[in-house]
Motif scaffolding. Structure first.
Motif, PDB file in Angstrom:
ATOM      1  N   ASP A  73      11.195   3.497   0.169  1.00  0.00           N
ATOM      2  CA  ASP A  73      10.718   2.696   1.299  1.00  0.00           C
ATOM      3  C   ASP A  73       9.433   1.945   0.991  1.00  0.00           C
ATOM      4  OD1 ASP A  73       9.335   5.163   1.218  1.00  0.00           O
ATOM      5  OD2 ASP A  73       8.735   4.939   3.309  1.00  0.00           O
ATOM      6  N   GLU A  74       8.905   2.088  -0.211  1.00  0.00           N
ATOM      7  CA  GLU A  74       7.726   1.306  -0.599  1.00  0.00           C
ATOM      8  C   GLU A  74       8.171  -0.119  -0.925  1.00  0.00           C
ATOM      9  OE1 GLU A  74       5.530   5.259  -2.446  1.00  0.00           O
ATOM     10  OE2 GLU A  74       6.147   3.646  -3.796  1.00  0.00           O
ATOM     11  N   ILE A  75       7.493  -1.091  -0.336  1.00  0.00           N
ATOM     12  CA  ILE A  75       7.875  -2.492  -0.499  1.00  0.00           C
ATOM     13  C   ILE A  75       7.268  -3.061  -1.781  1.00  0.00           C
ATOM     14  CG2 ILE A  75       7.582  -4.810   0.482  1.00  0.00           C
ATOM     15  CD1 ILE A  75       7.628  -3.421   3.283  1.00  0.00           C
ATOM     16  N   CYS A  76       5.966  -2.834  -1.967  1.00  0.00           N
ATOM     17  CA  CYS A  76       5.289  -3.337  -3.161  1.00  0.00           C
ATOM     18  C   CYS A  76       3.950  -2.618  -3.318  1.00  0.00           C
ATOM     19  CB  CYS A  76       5.067  -4.852  -3.095  1.00  0.00           C
ATOM     20  SG  CYS A  76       4.037  -5.394  -1.725  1.00  0.00           S
ATOM     21  N   HIS A  77       3.319  -2.794  -4.493  1.00  0.00           N
ATOM     22  CA  HIS A  77       2.007  -2.234  -4.797  1.00  0.00           C
ATOM     23  C   HIS A  77       1.983  -0.708  -4.734  1.00  0.00           C
ATOM     24  CE1 HIS A  77       0.403  -6.382  -3.252  1.00  0.00           C
ATOM     25  NE2 HIS A  77       1.106  -6.490  -4.356  1.00  0.00           N
ATOM     26  N   GLY A  78       3.138  -0.074  -5.051  1.00  0.00           N
ATOM     27  CA  GLY A  78       3.140   1.376  -5.236  1.00  0.00           C
ATOM     28  C   GLY A  78       2.396   1.725  -6.510  1.00  0.00           C
ATOM     29  N   PHE A  79       1.700   2.869  -6.504  1.00  0.00           N
ATOM     30  CA  PHE A  79       0.973   3.313  -7.703  1.00  0.00           C
ATOM     31  C   PHE A  79       1.923   4.079  -8.624  1.00  0.00           C
ATOM     32  CE2 PHE A  79      -3.473   3.840  -5.478  1.00  0.00           C
ATOM     33  CZ  PHE A  79      -3.518   2.474  -5.272  1.00  0.00           C
ATOM     34  N   PRO A  80       1.864   3.830  -9.927  1.00  0.00           N
ATOM     35  CA  PRO A  80       2.546   4.721 -10.865  1.00  0.00           C
ATOM     36  C   PRO A  80       2.030   6.143 -10.643  1.00  0.00           C
ATOM     37  CG  PRO A  80       1.822   2.739 -11.979  1.00  0.00           C
ATOM     38  CD  PRO A  80       1.204   2.717 -10.613  1.00  0.00           C
ATOM     39  N   ARG A  81       2.929   7.122 -10.735  1.00  0.00           N
ATOM     40  CA  ARG A  81       2.520   8.514 -10.433  1.00  0.00           C
ATOM     41  C   ARG A  81       3.247   9.476 -11.357  1.00  0.00           C
ATOM     42  NH1 ARG A  81       5.428   6.972  -4.924  1.00  0.00           N
ATOM     43  NH2 ARG A  81       4.823   5.024  -5.871  1.00  0.00           N
ATOM     44  N   ARG A 208      14.056  -2.937   9.388  1.00  0.00           N
ATOM     45  CA  ARG A 208      13.124  -3.948   9.923  1.00  0.00           C
ATOM     46  C   ARG A 208      12.266  -4.561   8.828  1.00  0.00           C
ATOM     47  NH1 ARG A 208      10.521  -1.301  15.276  1.00  0.00           N
ATOM     48  NH2 ARG A 208       9.156  -3.096  14.950  1.00  0.00           N
ATOM     49  N   TYR A 209      11.794  -5.780   9.069  1.00  0.00           N
ATOM     50  CA  TYR A 209      11.029  -6.472   8.025  1.00  0.00           C
ATOM     51  C   TYR A 209       9.556  -6.089   7.980  1.00  0.00           C
ATOM     52  CZ  TYR A 209       9.294  -9.728  11.628  1.00  0.00           C
ATOM     53  OH  TYR A 209       8.696 -10.273  12.729  1.00  0.00           O
ATOM     54  N   GLU A 210       9.054  -5.455   9.029  1.00  0.00           N
ATOM     55  CA  GLU A 210       7.607  -5.189   9.097  1.00  0.00           C
ATOM     56  C   GLU A 210       7.175  -4.134   8.078  1.00  0.00           C
ATOM     57  OE1 GLU A 210       9.679  -5.078  11.726  1.00  0.00           O
ATOM     58  OE2 GLU A 210       8.764  -6.074  13.456  1.00  0.00           O
ATOM     59  N   SER A 211       5.915  -4.277   7.652  1.00  0.00           N
ATOM     60  CA  SER A 211       5.371  -3.333   6.677  1.00  0.00           C
ATOM     61  C   SER A 211       4.114  -2.683   7.215  1.00  0.00           C
ATOM     62  CB  SER A 211       5.056  -4.061   5.373  1.00  0.00           C
ATOM     63  OG  SER A 211       4.105  -5.076   5.598  1.00  0.00           O
ATOM     64  N   THR A 212       3.768  -1.556   6.623  1.00  0.00           N
ATOM     65  CA  THR A 212       2.511  -0.883   6.929  1.00  0.00           C
ATOM     66  C   THR A 212       1.849  -0.506   5.602  1.00  0.00           C
ATOM     67  OG1 THR A 212       1.775   1.343   7.533  1.00  0.00           O
ATOM     68  CG2 THR A 212       4.088   0.962   7.620  1.00  0.00           C
ATOM     69  N   ILE A 213       0.523  -0.483   5.580  1.00  0.00           N
ATOM     70  CA  ILE A 213      -0.206  -0.193   4.334  1.00  0.00           C
ATOM     71  C   ILE A 213      -0.686   1.262   4.333  1.00  0.00           C
ATOM     72  CG2 ILE A 213      -2.206  -0.842   2.901  1.00  0.00           C
ATOM     73  CD1 ILE A 213      -0.283  -3.134   3.043  1.00  0.00           C
ATOM     74  N   ASN A 216      -4.171   4.430   0.773  1.00  0.00           N
ATOM     75  CA  ASN A 216      -4.749   3.988  -0.511  1.00  0.00           C
ATOM     76  C   ASN A 216      -5.108   2.506  -0.488  1.00  0.00           C
ATOM     77  OD1 ASN A 216      -2.437   2.438  -1.014  1.00  0.00           O
ATOM     78  ND2 ASN A 216      -1.539   3.906  -2.448  1.00  0.00           N
ATOM     79  N   LYS A 217      -4.865   1.829   0.643  1.00  0.00           N
ATOM     80  CA  LYS A 217      -5.236   0.427   0.873  1.00  0.00           C
ATOM     81  C   LYS A 217      -4.385  -0.577   0.083  1.00  0.00           C
ATOM     82  CE  LYS A 217      -9.500   0.736   3.122  1.00  0.00           C
ATOM     83  NZ  LYS A 217      -9.659   2.170   3.298  1.00  0.00           N
ATOM     84  N   TRP A 218      -3.429  -0.114  -0.685  1.00  0.00           N
ATOM     85  CA  TRP A 218      -2.609  -0.996  -1.522  1.00  0.00           C
ATOM     86  C   TRP A 218      -1.132  -0.974  -1.135  1.00  0.00           C
ATOM     87  CZ3 TRP A 218      -3.777  -4.630  -5.039  1.00  0.00           C
ATOM     88  CH2 TRP A 218      -5.056  -4.619  -5.596  1.00  0.00           C
ATOM     89  N   THR A 219      -0.575   0.237  -1.081  1.00  0.00           N
ATOM     90  CA  THR A 219       0.882   0.363  -1.055  1.00  0.00           C
ATOM     91  C   THR A 219       1.453  -0.033   0.299  1.00  0.00           C
ATOM     92  OG1 THR A 219       0.635   2.176  -2.618  1.00  0.00           O
ATOM     93  CG2 THR A 219       2.791   1.930  -1.536  1.00  0.00           C
ATOM     94  N   ALA A 220       2.379  -1.006   0.270  1.00  0.00           N
ATOM     95  CA  ALA A 220       3.060  -1.418   1.497  1.00  0.00           C
ATOM     96  C   ALA A 220       4.404  -0.715   1.563  1.00  0.00           C
ATOM     97  CB  ALA A 220       3.258  -2.934   1.494  1.00  0.00           C
ATOM     98  N   ARG A 221       4.742  -0.210   2.749  1.00  0.00           N
ATOM     99  CA  ARG A 221       6.059   0.403   2.923  1.00  0.00           C
ATOM    100  C   ARG A 221       6.683  -0.042   4.236  1.00  0.00           C
ATOM    101  NH1 ARG A 221       6.202   5.673   1.558  1.00  0.00           N
ATOM    102  NH2 ARG A 221       4.150   5.706   0.594  1.00  0.00           N
ATOM    103  N   THR A 222       7.995   0.169   4.351  1.00  0.00           N
ATOM    104  CA  THR A 222       8.698  -0.278   5.559  1.00  0.00           C
ATOM    105  C   THR A 222       8.271   0.587   6.743  1.00  0.00           C
ATOM    106  OG1 THR A 222      10.578   1.194   5.076  1.00  0.00           O
ATOM    107  CG2 THR A 222      10.704  -1.056   4.233  1.00  0.00           C
ATOM    108  N   SER A 228      13.641  -0.590   0.524  1.00  0.00           N
ATOM    109  CA  SER A 228      13.230  -1.965   0.237  1.00  0.00           C
ATOM    110  C   SER A 228      13.336  -2.197  -1.265  1.00  0.00           C
ATOM    111  CB  SER A 228      11.783  -2.166   0.680  1.00  0.00           C
ATOM    112  OG  SER A 228      11.358  -3.490   0.439  1.00  0.00           O
ATOM    113  N   THR A 229      13.801  -3.390  -1.666  1.00  0.00           N
ATOM    114  CA  THR A 229      13.859  -3.717  -3.101  1.00  0.00           C
ATOM    115  C   THR A 229      13.308  -5.117  -3.330  1.00  0.00           C
ATOM    116  OG1 THR A 229      16.095  -4.575  -2.923  1.00  0.00           O
ATOM    117  CG2 THR A 229      15.869  -2.289  -3.621  1.00  0.00           C
ATOM    118  N   GLN A 230      13.074  -5.431  -4.598  1.00  0.00           N
ATOM    119  CA  GLN A 230      12.495  -6.735  -4.946  1.00  0.00           C
ATOM    120  C   GLN A 230      12.932  -7.165  -6.336  1.00  0.00           C
ATOM    121  OE1 GLN A 230       8.224  -6.770  -5.545  1.00  0.00           O
ATOM    122  NE2 GLN A 230       8.101  -8.956  -5.119  1.00  0.00           N
TER     123      GLN A 230
END
Ligand code: MF3
Ligand code: CO
Length: 249
Positions: A73-81, A208-213, A216-222, A228-230
């Motif tokens: 469900d992470e849209i973008c800017h996920g941290f490698p872990r 839904r298209y909306e995201s939340t951060i 960590n102030k970076w990772t956007a998720r649905t 979500s994919t890209q």
């Protein structure tokens, strides 16, 4: 201001893009249950270094990694872990390669092991949406023609397009003008001209298209927790049509 690139500059970006494409093809071979996105990130950093390039994202506005790794469900800017990828996950690896001061940007999504039919469809539609957008990246069209084609296609398949993150011009800097939304009206926005270099990078959600951060102030998720994919390419607008700078073929 939109910075137009010469043929020679586009050739330099193509070199960065070829390297980036090779990295994605290596990642495709590595992705399986048990590997971690941290290991992938380490691999990318090493691979780029060996090839005389650097990961532009590392240190960008305080970002700490060579790649973004966005799972499920992470849209973008996920941290490698360090936690391993699991069978059935989907993961997007996004990176910007700097070779000799010229940049290329490409994100690719991968299924881990056996993924659901719905996830397969999401990957397929998102990749097709990218190429439908690229087809519209021709001289004389406007940015809105790309945006509209992507949105129309994705919504006709029952999925939604993320609004909060957009494609962009790119060159010596990661983010240049113009912005390239993946939703909007045809005939609107800047006209596409020879020598423009852009990213097209639709993020497509099942729900839904909306995201939340995240905190960590970076990772956007649905906001609904659905997948979500890209897929993202960097491309140049030329008289002979779009040149895909980060082409993997
Ligand atoms: N590669 C991203 C893009 O497509 C930017 C990543 S933001 C960073 O625009 F901070 F991670 F670099
Ligand atoms: Co990117």
């Amino acid at each position: 201001m939109i910075i137009i690139k010469t043929r020679q500059e586009i050739e330099k970006m193509k070199k960065a893009g070829e390297l980036l494409a090779r990295v994605h093809k290596e990642i495709a071979k590595m992705i399986k249950p048990g590997i971690s996105t941290y290991e992938i990130d380490q691999f990318v950093e090493e691979y780029l270094k060996k090839n005389g390039a650097t990961a532009e994202q590392k240190g960008y506005q305080g970002y700490q990694f060579a790649t973004c790794a966005s799972i499920n469900d992470e849209i973008c800017h996920g941290f490698p872990r360090r936690s391993p990828l699991k069978d059935g996950d989907i993961v997007t690896i996004d990176m910007v390669v700097n070779l000799g001061g010229w940049l290329a940007d490409s994100a690719w999504s991968y299924g881990v092991g056996n993924i659901s039919d719905e996830a397969k469809k999401l990957l397929d539609i998102t990749k097709k949406a990218l190429y439908i957008g690229i087809e519209k990246a021709v001289i004389g069209n406007r940015v809105g023609d790309i945006s509209h084609a992507i949105q129309t296609y994705v919504e006709s398949e029952g999925f939604s397009v993320v609004r909060d993150f957009v494609g962009h011009g790119i060159g010596r800097n990661m983010h240049e003008e113009p912005q390239v939304p993946h939703f909007g009206s045809p005939g609107r926005g800047p006209r596409l001209m020879e020598g423009m270099v852009l990213t097209i990078e639709p993020m497509v959600n099942i729900g839904r298209y909306e995201s939340t951060i995240d905190d960590n102030k970076w990772t956007a998720r649905t906001i609904d927790g659905k997948l979500s994919t890209q897929y993202e390419h960097t491309l140049a607008i030329t008289k002979d049509g779009p040149i895909i700078i980060t082409d993997q073929e």
